[in-house]
Design a protein around this motif. Structure first.
Motif, PDB file in Angstrom:
ATOM      1  N   TRP A   1       0.861  -1.098  -0.043  1.00  0.00           N
ATOM      2  CA  TRP A   1       0.052  -0.063  -0.066  1.00  0.00           C
ATOM      3  C   TRP A   1       0.818   1.194  -0.131  1.00  0.00           C
ATOM      4  O   TRP A   1       1.906   1.332   0.682  1.00  0.00           O
TER       5      TRP A   1
ATOM      6  N   LYS B   1      -8.862  -2.780   4.902  1.00  0.00           N
ATOM      7  CA  LYS B   1      -9.724  -2.190   4.092  1.00  0.00           C
ATOM      8  C   LYS B   1     -11.284  -2.187   4.993  1.00  0.00           C
ATOM      9  O   LYS B   1     -12.226  -1.800   4.192  1.00  0.00           O
TER      10      LYS B   1
ATOM     11  N   GLU C   1      -8.784   1.854  -3.347  1.00  0.00           N
ATOM     12  CA  GLU C   1      -8.283   0.283  -3.902  1.00  0.00           C
ATOM     13  C   GLU C   1      -7.905   0.123  -5.076  1.00  0.00           C
ATOM     14  O   GLU C   1      -7.103  -0.913  -5.321  1.00  0.00           O
TER      15      GLU C   1
ATOM     16  N   ASP D   1      -4.296   0.997  -4.739  1.00  0.00           N
ATOM     17  CA  ASP D   1      -3.537   0.459  -3.508  1.00  0.00           C
ATOM     18  C   ASP D   1      -3.060   1.544  -2.833  1.00  0.00           C
ATOM     19  O   ASP D   1      -2.070   1.626  -2.235  1.00  0.00           O
TER      20      ASP D   1
ATOM     21  N   TYR E   1      -9.242   4.129   1.971  1.00  0.00           N
ATOM     22  CA  TYR E   1      -8.616   3.253   1.192  1.00  0.00           C
ATOM     23  C   TYR E   1      -9.067   3.727  -0.712  1.00  0.00           C
ATOM     24  O   TYR E   1     -10.094   3.855  -0.884  1.00  0.00           O
TER      25      TYR E   1
END
Length: 166
Positions: free
Chosen positions: A21, A75, A39, A42, A37
Protein backbone atom coordinates in the motif's frame (compact mmCIF):
# COMPACT_ATOMS: atom_id res chain seq x y z
CA UNK A 1 8.59 13.78 9.16
CA UNK A 2 6.33 12.96 12.12
CA UNK A 3 4.71 10.06 10.27
CA UNK A 4 8.14 8.76 9.24
CA UNK A 5 9.31 8.80 12.85
CA UNK A 6 6.14 7.06 14.00
CA UNK A 7 6.44 4.35 11.32
CA UNK A 8 10.08 3.69 12.21
CA UNK A 9 9.13 3.25 15.85
CA UNK A 10 6.14 1.03 15.06
CA UNK A 11 8.13 -1.23 12.75
CA UNK A 12 10.99 -1.53 15.23
CA UNK A 13 8.52 -2.62 17.93
CA UNK A 14 6.01 -4.71 15.98
CA UNK A 15 7.64 -5.76 12.71
CA UNK A 16 7.45 -4.49 9.12
CA UNK A 17 4.35 -2.97 7.61
CA UNK A 18 2.66 -4.17 4.43
CA UNK A 19 4.40 -2.01 1.85
CA UNK A 20 2.09 -3.04 -0.98
CA UNK A 21 0.00 0.00 0.00
CA UNK A 22 1.21 3.50 -0.84
CA UNK A 23 0.60 6.12 1.84
CA UNK A 24 -0.48 9.32 0.12
CA UNK A 25 -0.48 11.50 3.21
CA UNK A 26 -2.68 12.99 5.87
CA UNK A 27 -5.86 15.03 5.61
CA UNK A 28 -8.56 16.25 7.97
CA UNK A 29 -12.16 15.11 7.87
CA UNK A 30 -15.37 15.77 9.81
CA UNK A 31 -15.54 12.02 10.48
CA UNK A 32 -13.60 10.19 13.23
CA UNK A 33 -9.95 9.35 12.44
CA UNK A 34 -9.56 6.46 9.99
CA UNK A 35 -7.71 5.17 6.96
CA UNK A 36 -9.27 5.91 3.59
CA UNK A 37 -8.54 3.26 0.97
CA UNK A 38 -8.30 3.98 -2.73
CA UNK A 39 -8.45 0.34 -3.78
CA UNK A 40 -8.02 0.74 -7.51
CA UNK A 41 -4.52 2.08 -6.88
CA UNK A 42 -3.64 0.48 -3.52
CA UNK A 43 -3.40 3.93 -1.96
CA UNK A 44 -4.11 4.88 1.64
CA UNK A 45 -4.89 8.30 3.04
CA UNK A 46 -4.74 8.89 6.78
CA UNK A 47 -7.71 10.96 7.87
CA UNK A 48 -7.59 12.80 11.17
CA UNK A 49 -10.62 14.46 12.76
CA UNK A 50 -11.27 18.18 12.64
CA UNK A 51 -10.57 18.24 16.41
CA UNK A 52 -6.92 17.78 15.48
CA UNK A 53 -6.62 20.73 13.08
CA UNK A 54 -5.51 23.23 15.73
CA UNK A 55 -4.43 20.78 18.44
CA UNK A 56 -0.96 19.32 17.95
CA UNK A 57 -1.27 16.74 20.74
CA UNK A 58 -4.61 15.51 19.40
CA UNK A 59 -3.20 15.34 15.87
CA UNK A 60 -0.13 13.38 16.93
CA UNK A 61 -2.23 11.04 19.10
CA UNK A 62 -4.58 10.32 16.18
CA UNK A 63 -1.71 9.98 13.71
CA UNK A 64 0.15 7.51 15.94
CA UNK A 65 -3.04 5.48 16.39
CA UNK A 66 -3.87 5.35 12.69
CA UNK A 67 -0.25 4.55 11.78
CA UNK A 68 -0.51 1.22 13.63
CA UNK A 69 -3.26 0.26 11.17
CA UNK A 70 -0.70 0.72 8.39
CA UNK A 71 1.10 -2.42 9.59
CA UNK A 72 -1.54 -4.61 7.99
CA UNK A 73 -4.31 -2.67 6.26
CA UNK A 74 -7.58 -4.59 6.21
CA UNK A 75 -9.84 -2.29 4.18
CA UNK A 76 -12.43 -2.39 6.97
CA UNK A 77 -13.30 0.57 9.13
CA UNK A 78 -12.87 -1.23 12.46
CA UNK A 79 -10.20 -3.75 13.33
CA UNK A 80 -10.05 -6.52 15.84
CA UNK A 81 -9.68 -5.66 19.49
CA UNK A 82 -5.98 -6.55 19.53
CA UNK A 83 -5.18 -4.15 16.67
CA UNK A 84 -7.24 -1.31 18.14
CA UNK A 85 -5.77 -1.91 21.60
CA UNK A 86 -2.26 -1.87 20.19
CA UNK A 87 -3.00 1.33 18.27
CA UNK A 88 -4.34 2.95 21.43
CA UNK A 89 -1.45 1.74 23.54
CA UNK A 90 1.11 2.88 20.98
CA UNK A 91 -0.44 6.34 20.62
CA UNK A 92 -0.20 6.77 24.38
CA UNK A 93 3.38 5.49 24.35
CA UNK A 94 4.31 7.85 21.54
CA UNK A 95 2.92 10.92 23.28
CA UNK A 96 4.59 9.93 26.54
CA UNK A 97 7.90 9.41 24.75
CA UNK A 98 7.66 12.55 22.60
CA UNK A 99 5.90 15.05 24.87
CA UNK A 100 6.33 13.49 28.33
CA UNK A 101 2.56 13.32 28.84
CA UNK A 102 0.17 10.40 29.08
CA UNK A 103 -3.10 11.20 27.31
CA UNK A 104 -6.32 10.26 29.03
CA UNK A 105 -8.63 7.86 27.21
CA UNK A 106 -12.37 8.55 27.18
CA UNK A 107 -14.04 5.81 25.13
CA UNK A 108 -14.66 2.62 27.08
CA UNK A 109 -14.06 0.33 24.09
CA UNK A 110 -10.56 1.76 23.59
CA UNK A 111 -9.81 1.61 27.31
CA UNK A 112 -10.84 -2.06 27.36
CA UNK A 113 -8.87 -2.94 24.22
CA UNK A 114 -5.76 -1.14 25.48
CA UNK A 115 -5.94 -3.03 28.80
CA UNK A 116 -6.27 -6.40 27.06
CA UNK A 117 -3.22 -5.73 24.86
CA UNK A 118 -1.25 -4.40 27.80
CA UNK A 119 -1.99 -7.62 29.71
CA UNK A 120 -0.66 -9.69 26.78
CA UNK A 121 2.45 -7.53 26.42
CA UNK A 122 3.10 -7.63 30.15
CA UNK A 123 3.31 -11.41 29.95
CA UNK A 124 4.97 -11.53 26.51
CA UNK A 125 6.67 -8.21 25.66
CA UNK A 126 7.45 -9.37 22.11
CA UNK A 127 4.04 -10.98 21.50
CA UNK A 128 3.01 -8.73 18.61
CA UNK A 129 6.29 -9.22 16.78
CA UNK A 130 6.09 -13.01 17.34
CA UNK A 131 2.47 -13.18 16.18
CA UNK A 132 3.12 -11.04 13.11
CA UNK A 133 6.09 -13.23 12.18
CA UNK A 134 3.54 -16.06 11.81
CA UNK A 135 0.66 -13.98 10.41
CA UNK A 136 1.42 -10.34 9.51
CA UNK A 137 -2.25 -9.30 9.23
CA UNK A 138 -4.08 -8.83 12.52
CA UNK A 139 -7.45 -9.57 10.92
CA UNK A 140 -6.21 -13.00 9.75
CA UNK A 141 -4.87 -14.16 13.12
CA UNK A 142 -6.49 -17.13 14.85
CA UNK A 143 -5.90 -18.97 18.12
CA UNK A 144 -3.55 -21.22 16.13
CA UNK A 145 -1.38 -18.16 15.42
CA UNK A 146 -0.79 -17.83 19.15
CA UNK A 147 0.16 -21.51 19.38
CA UNK A 148 2.56 -21.27 16.43
CA UNK A 149 4.13 -18.16 17.99
CA UNK A 150 4.75 -20.11 21.21
CA UNK A 151 2.44 -17.95 23.31
CA UNK A 152 0.77 -19.96 26.06
CA UNK A 153 -2.03 -17.51 26.70
CA UNK A 154 -5.51 -18.36 28.04
CA UNK A 155 -7.98 -19.23 25.29
CA UNK A 156 -10.64 -16.87 26.67
CA UNK A 157 -8.12 -13.99 26.55
CA UNK A 158 -7.13 -14.91 22.98
CA UNK A 159 -10.80 -14.95 21.97
CA UNK A 160 -11.21 -11.43 23.39
CA UNK A 161 -8.09 -10.18 21.59
CA UNK A 162 -9.31 -11.62 18.27
CA UNK A 163 -12.88 -10.34 18.63
CA UNK A 164 -14.24 -7.32 16.78
CA UNK A 165 -13.90 -4.04 18.63
CA UNK A 166 -17.56 -3.20 18.06
Amino acid sequence: TRLGHILEMIESLYGPRDKSWTILGVEFSPSPPHLLYKESNDYIIIRLSMKAVDNELQAVFQLAHEAVHLLSPSKTRHGILMEEGLATLFSQLYLTDTYDITPELHEERYIKSQKEVLALLTEYPDAVRRLRAIEPAFHKMTPATFDKAGLSYPKEKIDILLSSLD
